[in-house]
Design a protein around this motif. Structure first.
Motif, mmCIF file in Angstrom:
data_model
loop_
_atom_site.group_PDB
_atom_site.id
_atom_site.type_symbol
_atom_site.label_atom_id
_atom_site.label_comp_id
_atom_site.label_asym_id
_atom_site.label_seq_id
_atom_site.Cartn_x
_atom_site.Cartn_y
_atom_site.Cartn_z
ATOM 1 N N ALA A 1 76.372 15.868 -49.059
ATOM 2 C CA ALA A 1 75.884 14.720 -48.286
ATOM 3 C C ALA A 1 75.156 15.167 -47.028
ATOM 4 O O ALA A 1 74.098 14.619 -46.702
ATOM 5 C CB ALA A 1 77.048 13.794 -47.929
ATOM 6 N N ARG A 2 75.684 16.138 -46.324
ATOM 7 C CA ARG A 2 75.005 16.617 -45.110
ATOM 8 C C ARG A 2 73.606 17.125 -45.432
ATOM 9 O O ARG A 2 72.646 16.863 -44.715
ATOM 10 C CB ARG A 2 75.826 17.721 -44.441
ATOM 11 N N PHE A 3 73.519 17.872 -46.507
ATOM 12 C CA PHE A 3 72.229 18.412 -46.914
ATOM 13 C C PHE A 3 71.266 17.292 -47.297
ATOM 14 O O PHE A 3 70.110 17.274 -46.867
ATOM 15 C CB PHE A 3 72.403 19.395 -48.079
ATOM 16 N N VAL A 4 71.729 16.352 -48.118
ATOM 17 C CA VAL A 4 70.868 15.268 -48.591
ATOM 18 C C VAL A 4 70.425 14.385 -47.425
ATOM 19 O O VAL A 4 69.248 14.021 -47.332
ATOM 20 C CB VAL A 4 71.567 14.446 -49.699
ATOM 21 N N VAL A 5 71.333 14.048 -46.538
ATOM 22 C CA VAL A 5 70.966 13.234 -45.372
ATOM 23 C C VAL A 5 69.929 13.972 -44.534
ATOM 24 O O VAL A 5 68.930 13.391 -44.112
ATOM 25 C CB VAL A 5 72.216 12.862 -44.535
ATOM 26 N N PHE A 6 70.151 15.250 -44.311
ATOM 27 C CA PHE A 6 69.190 16.043 -43.542
ATOM 28 C C PHE A 6 67.817 16.029 -44.214
ATOM 29 O O PHE A 6 66.801 15.735 -43.584
ATOM 30 C CB PHE A 6 69.696 17.484 -43.386
ATOM 31 N N ALA A 7 67.777 16.337 -45.498
ATOM 32 C CA ALA A 7 66.501 16.429 -46.205
ATOM 33 C C ALA A 7 65.817 15.071 -46.320
ATOM 34 O O ALA A 7 64.586 14.984 -46.246
ATOM 35 C CB ALA A 7 66.724 17.025 -47.594
ATOM 36 N N ASP A 8 66.611 14.031 -46.464
ATOM 37 C CA ASP A 8 66.058 12.693 -46.676
ATOM 38 C C ASP A 8 65.615 12.011 -45.384
ATOM 39 O O ASP A 8 64.633 11.274 -45.388
ATOM 40 C CB ASP A 8 67.107 11.829 -47.383
ATOM 41 N N LEU A 9 66.308 12.265 -44.297
ATOM 42 C CA LEU A 9 66.055 11.501 -43.078
ATOM 43 C C LEU A 9 65.384 12.287 -41.951
ATOM 44 O O LEU A 9 65.053 11.700 -40.924
ATOM 45 C CB LEU A 9 67.362 10.891 -42.562
ATOM 46 N N THR A 10 65.169 13.574 -42.152
ATOM 47 C CA THR A 10 64.501 14.358 -41.117
ATOM 48 C C THR A 10 63.010 14.059 -41.118
ATOM 49 O O THR A 10 62.374 13.985 -42.172
ATOM 50 C CB THR A 10 64.740 15.868 -41.332
ATOM 51 N N ASP A 11 62.476 13.889 -39.953
ATOM 52 C CA ASP A 11 61.062 13.575 -39.771
ATOM 53 C C ASP A 11 60.184 14.616 -40.469
ATOM 54 O O ASP A 11 60.459 15.816 -40.413
ATOM 55 C CB ASP A 11 60.743 13.542 -38.265
ATOM 56 N N GLY A 12 59.133 14.133 -41.102
ATOM 57 C CA GLY A 12 58.214 15.002 -41.829
ATOM 58 C C GLY A 12 57.539 16.052 -40.981
ATOM 59 O O GLY A 12 57.054 17.055 -41.491
ATOM 60 N N LEU B 1 59.139 17.769 -38.774
ATOM 61 C CA LEU B 1 60.128 18.820 -38.557
ATOM 62 C C LEU B 1 60.499 19.561 -39.841
ATOM 63 O O LEU B 1 60.968 20.689 -39.785
ATOM 64 C CB LEU B 1 61.408 18.228 -37.953
ATOM 65 N N LEU B 2 60.292 18.908 -40.971
ATOM 66 C CA LEU B 2 60.695 19.484 -42.251
ATOM 67 C C LEU B 2 59.544 19.326 -43.238
ATOM 68 O O LEU B 2 59.074 18.212 -43.479
ATOM 69 C CB LEU B 2 61.945 18.768 -42.774
ATOM 70 N N MET C 1 63.911 21.783 -52.649
ATOM 71 C CA MET C 1 65.347 22.000 -52.435
ATOM 72 C C MET C 1 66.177 20.882 -53.065
ATOM 73 O O MET C 1 67.250 21.139 -53.632
ATOM 74 C CB MET C 1 65.652 22.130 -50.947
ATOM 75 N N MET C 2 65.714 19.640 -52.985
ATOM 76 C CA MET C 2 66.438 18.515 -53.604
ATOM 77 C C MET C 2 66.445 18.666 -55.126
ATOM 78 O O MET C 2 67.455 18.378 -55.769
ATOM 79 C CB MET C 2 65.812 17.187 -53.188
ATOM 80 N N GLU C 3 65.352 19.135 -55.696
ATOM 81 C CA GLU C 3 65.311 19.364 -57.140
ATOM 82 C C GLU C 3 66.288 20.462 -57.537
ATOM 83 O O GLU C 3 66.983 20.345 -58.551
ATOM 84 C CB GLU C 3 63.896 19.710 -57.588
ATOM 85 N N ALA C 4 66.358 21.510 -56.744
ATOM 86 C CA ALA C 4 67.309 22.586 -57.024
ATOM 87 C C ALA C 4 68.739 22.084 -56.908
ATOM 88 O O ALA C 4 69.604 22.404 -57.747
ATOM 89 C CB ALA C 4 67.076 23.762 -56.070
ATOM 90 N N LEU C 5 69.007 21.281 -55.884
ATOM 91 C CA LEU C 5 70.342 20.709 -55.726
ATOM 92 C C LEU C 5 70.689 19.827 -56.923
ATOM 93 O O LEU C 5 71.795 19.911 -57.466
ATOM 94 C CB LEU C 5 70.425 19.902 -54.431
ATOM 95 N N GLY C 6 69.753 19.005 -57.354
ATOM 96 C CA GLY C 6 69.991 18.145 -58.514
ATOM 97 C C GLY C 6 70.330 18.956 -59.750
ATOM 98 O O GLY C 6 71.256 18.614 -60.497
ATOM 99 N N SER C 7 69.612 20.025 -59.966
ATOM 100 C CA SER C 7 69.883 20.899 -61.109
ATOM 101 C C SER C 7 71.274 21.517 -61.013
ATOM 102 O O SER C 7 72.010 21.576 -62.001
ATOM 103 C CB SER C 7 68.812 21.989 -61.173
#
Length: 103
Positions: free
Chosen positions: A11-22, A24-25, A33-39
């Motif tokens: 959850a920490r990772f997903v929230v970070f990746a999903d809600l961090t301003d474009g 900054l990320l 990274m989200m695709e790798a996490l999903g796999s």
């Protein structure tokens, strides 16, 4: 208990990746990274994956606002219920109908 701990990490990772301003990320890196996490999530043993999916609903209450929605939707976003139902064609049809109704 370990499923809850792993759910918090995911959850920490997903929230970070999903809600961090474009600004900054890098969006391409975040998607990769989200695709790798999903796999990686899909590859988990089914019994543990069930516990993990259930744990997201529990830990979502630890968040507020948009982050709570993101955590609550992790299983949906990564199609984890479909992974769990892979051998059950009736359940897959139900999940598809639910997904269509939601979108």
């Amino acid at each position: 208990m370990i499923a809850v701990q792993v759910a918090r990490i995911v959850a920490r990772f997903v929230v970070f990746a999903d809600l961090t301003d474009g600004e900054l990320l890098d969006a391409d890196v975040a998607v990769e990274m989200m695709e790798a996490l999903g796999s990686d999530l899909e590859a988990l043993e089914k019994g543990f994956l069930r516990e993990l999916v259930d744990a997201f609903a529990v830990i979502a209450e630890e968040y507020s606002g948009e982050a709570r929605r993101v955590v609550r939707d992790i299983a949906h976003s990564f199609y984890l219920e479909e992974v769990l139902a892979a051998d059950d064609p009736v359940r897959l049809v139900q999940l598809e109908a639910l997904r269509d109704a939601r979108e």
